[in-house]
Design a protein around this motif. Structure first.
Motif, PDB file in Angstrom:
ATOM      1  N   THR A  48       0.699  -1.251   0.082  1.00  0.00           N
ATOM      2  CA  THR A  48       0.093   0.017  -0.118  1.00  0.00           C
ATOM      3  C   THR A  48       0.697   1.349   0.046  1.00  0.00           C
ATOM      4  O   THR A  48       0.286   2.260  -0.488  1.00  0.00           O
ATOM      5  N   LEU A  97      -3.115   2.824  -4.385  1.00  0.00           N
ATOM      6  CA  LEU A  97      -4.254   2.170  -4.452  1.00  0.00           C
ATOM      7  C   LEU A  97      -5.667   3.236  -4.341  1.00  0.00           C
ATOM      8  O   LEU A  97      -6.464   3.066  -5.298  1.00  0.00           O
ATOM      9  N   LEU A  98      -5.427   4.115  -3.683  1.00  0.00           N
ATOM     10  CA  LEU A  98      -6.702   5.327  -3.993  1.00  0.00           C
ATOM     11  C   LEU A  98      -6.882   5.901  -5.539  1.00  0.00           C
ATOM     12  O   LEU A  98      -7.725   5.968  -5.892  1.00  0.00           O
ATOM     13  N   SER A 107     -10.605  -2.522  -3.260  1.00  0.00           N
ATOM     14  CA  SER A 107     -11.099  -2.002  -1.830  1.00  0.00           C
ATOM     15  C   SER A 107     -11.184  -3.070  -0.752  1.00  0.00           C
ATOM     16  O   SER A 107     -10.815  -2.639   0.326  1.00  0.00           O
ATOM     17  N   LEU A 139      -7.559  -2.592   0.419  1.00  0.00           N
ATOM     18  CA  LEU A 139      -7.488  -1.545   1.273  1.00  0.00           C
ATOM     19  C   LEU A 139      -7.961  -1.795   2.460  1.00  0.00           C
ATOM     20  O   LEU A 139      -7.451  -1.342   3.724  1.00  0.00           O
ATOM     21  N   PHE A 174      -3.472   5.765   3.724  1.00  0.00           N
ATOM     22  CA  PHE A 174      -3.056   5.758   2.230  1.00  0.00           C
ATOM     23  C   PHE A 174      -3.199   7.101   1.595  1.00  0.00           C
ATOM     24  O   PHE A 174      -3.699   7.184   0.316  1.00  0.00           O
ATOM     25  N   MET A 207     -13.474   4.986   4.348  1.00  0.00           N
ATOM     26  CA  MET A 207     -13.493   3.533   3.907  1.00  0.00           C
ATOM     27  C   MET A 207     -14.700   2.929   3.787  1.00  0.00           C
ATOM     28  O   MET A 207     -15.009   1.989   3.017  1.00  0.00           O
TER      29      MET A 207
END
Length: 124
Positions: free
Chosen positions: A5, A10-11, A47, A50, A62, A85
């Protein structure tokens, strides 16, 4: 997993992937439902990744920062906390369900149905 991460944005991937999926769905002639579903399932898996790396005891996580136009003070910054989240998970769980609900639908104008799948992907 924490190293993953930190090295992979990732976002930003979750932000860009629906746009790419919507463009591919909009220009595809056949299989638009499958393309939209595939794109939404990839988002769902990201997701879940995450969520697996998320620490509820911490604050914003993140975090990604990028200066776009430093001379004008324009920058790109994203991060996730507890409520965001939950919203990410809600969105990525509902999107494949919405697309799956239209799988058996027969439409006289297939272009209208194709564009609706592109719009669903883009709206996410």
């Amino acid at each position: 997993m924490n190293m993953l991460t930190n090295s992979v944005p990732l976002l930003s991937t979750l932000i860009i992937l629906p746009i790419i999926g919507a463009i591919i769905t909009a220009v595809a002639q056949n299989g638009t439902k499958k393309i939209a579903l595939f794109s939404s399932i990839i988002q769902l898996l990201l997701s879940f990744l995450l969520l697996a790396c998320f620490d509820p005891a911490s604050g914003r996580q993140f975090v990604e920062n990028c200066n776009w136009v430093p001379s004008m003070g324009i920058s790109y910054s994203v991060g996730a906390d507890g409520i965001s989240m939950a919203m990410i998970l809600l969105t990525t769980v509902l999107t494949p369900l919405i697309i799956l609900s239209s799988f058996n639908r027969q439409d006289r104008k297939s272009t209208r149905l194709n564009s609706s799948h592109a719009n669903i992907s883009y709206a996410v």
